[in-house]
Enzyme design. Structure first.
Site, short mmCIF file in Angstrom:
data_model
loop_
_atom_site.label_atom_id
_atom_site.label_comp_id
_atom_site.label_asym_id
_atom_site.label_seq_id
_atom_site.Cartn_x
_atom_site.Cartn_y
_atom_site.Cartn_z
N ASP A 67 0.82 -1.21 0.00
CA ASP A 67 0.00 0.00 0.00
C ASP A 67 0.85 1.27 0.00
OD1 ASP A 67 0.96 -0.43 2.57
OD2 ASP A 67 -1.01 -0.71 3.48
N ASN A 136 -7.21 -2.77 14.61
CA ASN A 136 -8.64 -2.95 14.29
C ASN A 136 -8.86 -4.10 13.31
OD1 ASN A 136 -7.67 -1.89 11.92
ND2 ASN A 136 -9.12 -0.19 11.79
N HIS A 138 -7.16 -4.55 10.47
CA HIS A 138 -6.90 -4.31 9.05
C HIS A 138 -5.63 -5.04 8.60
CE1 HIS A 138 -4.57 -0.24 9.70
NE2 HIS A 138 -3.70 -1.21 9.52
N GLU A 143 -9.69 -1.76 5.69
CA GLU A 143 -10.29 -1.48 6.99
C GLU A 143 -11.52 -2.37 7.23
OE1 GLU A 143 -8.61 0.25 8.89
OE2 GLU A 143 -7.85 2.09 8.02
C1 GLP Z 1 -0.38 0.21 8.82
C2 GLP Z 1 -0.13 -0.52 7.47
C3 GLP Z 1 -0.27 -1.99 7.63
C4 GLP Z 1 0.41 -2.42 8.91
C5 GLP Z 1 -0.38 -1.94 10.08
C6 GLP Z 1 0.27 -2.22 11.43
O1 GLP Z 1 -1.36 1.16 8.74
N1 GLP Z 1 -0.90 -0.07 6.37
O2 GLP Z 1 0.27 -2.66 6.49
O3 GLP Z 1 0.49 -3.82 8.98
O4 GLP Z 1 -0.75 -0.60 9.94
O5 GLP Z 1 1.31 -1.34 11.67
P1 GLP Z 1 2.38 -1.54 12.81
O6 GLP Z 1 3.26 -2.66 12.36
O7 GLP Z 1 3.13 -0.24 12.88
O8 GLP Z 1 1.66 -1.86 14.05
#
Ligand code: GLP
Length: 241
Positions: A67, A136, A138, A143
């Site tokens: 993304d 959450n 995702h 989402e």
């Molecule tokens: C972000 C990314 C995800 C990621 C998630 C968790 O928003 N788009 O790909 O896995 O949130 O992030 P973190 O590893 O910082 O907890």
């Protein structure tokens, strides 16, 4: 789902690195799906170490990131493209033209999403997809409420995601509210998926991922239906299982 329980973040990172290096060595022209966020940083550090110490080459590797924020160009330090260059690509021998990240400033974003899917298909799909987990539920930027049949597209970010990611920006007002993200169906087409989860803050989300109902209200629950998923999670993240 195969669950590998590790002690802590460092062990999660080394275990994930070993798995990834094995696939890089055994698959002819490996295509890796990569994630951003705090979780995979240790994995990327380990991969760089392996490249330097053990001379594992990334010359034949192609990568697709999940993304990108809309409105952030690749030279913007908050863009995921910049993140990947800094945390991994600049430190290994991968060809820059084989590292794909969606373009968040494309003039036609809808077309960018369609083209991204085509590129993945042209490379024969993803051999190993790395995922992190949003609190959450995702995955990538899909989402809660996203259709399981979703493909790469432009999406709105949930308030919980804006709040969680605000830590990377000077203020929450600077967090982009939209992203281009691989869809759930696109992610599920990966031949193998490795989900990395660390810390107490993810325990509730991991519990729903593993034991919860498979529902679009909790995107990561779809992973229960994939044939080849490995979860590498530390004790804190698995504390509610
Ligand atoms: C972000 C990314 C995800 C990621 C998630 C968790 O928003 N788009 O790909 O896995 O949130 O992030 P973190 O590893 O910082 O907890």
């Amino acid at each position: 789902m195969k669950i590998i329980k590790v002690k802590d973040y460092d062990e999660m990172s080394t275990t994930a690195c070993e798995l990834m290096v094995d696939r890089i060595k055994t698959i002819k022209n490996p295509v890796l799906g990569l994630a951003t966020g705090s979780t995979p940083i240790g994995l990327y550090e380990q991969l760089i170490e392996t490249y330097k110490q053990d001379h594992v080459s990334f010359k034949n590797v192609t990568t697709f990131n999940l993304d990108e924020y809309i409105g952030l160009a690749k030279d913007n330090p908050n863009s995921y493209h910049f993140f990947m260059s800094e945390k991994l690509f600049n430190h290994i021998d991968i060809s820059p033209e084989k590292t794909y990240v969606p373009n968040g400033v494309a003039s036609d974003l809808k077309q960018e999403a369609v083209d991204y899917e085509r590129l993945i298909q042209k490379e024969n799909g993803i051999d190993l997809q790395v995922l992190g987990l949003g609190t959450n539920g995702h995955i990538a930027f899909n989402e809660p409420g996203t259709k399981f049949s979703s493909r790469t597209d432009i999406v709105d970010l949930a308030q919980a995601t804006l709040d969680a990611n605000a830590r990377f920006f000077d203020s929450i007002d600077e967090v982009p509210t939209q992203a281009v993200t691989m869809g759930i169906e696109s992610i599920m087409e990966g031949r193998e998926i490795v989900l990395l989860v660390s810390g107490e803050g993810k325990a509730e989300a991991l519990k729903s991922t593993i034991n919860g109902e498979v529902t679009e209200d909790f995107p990561a629950s779809i992973l229960q239906t994939h044939q080849n998923v490995t979860i590498i999670a530390d004790e804190a993240a698995l504390s509610l299982i």
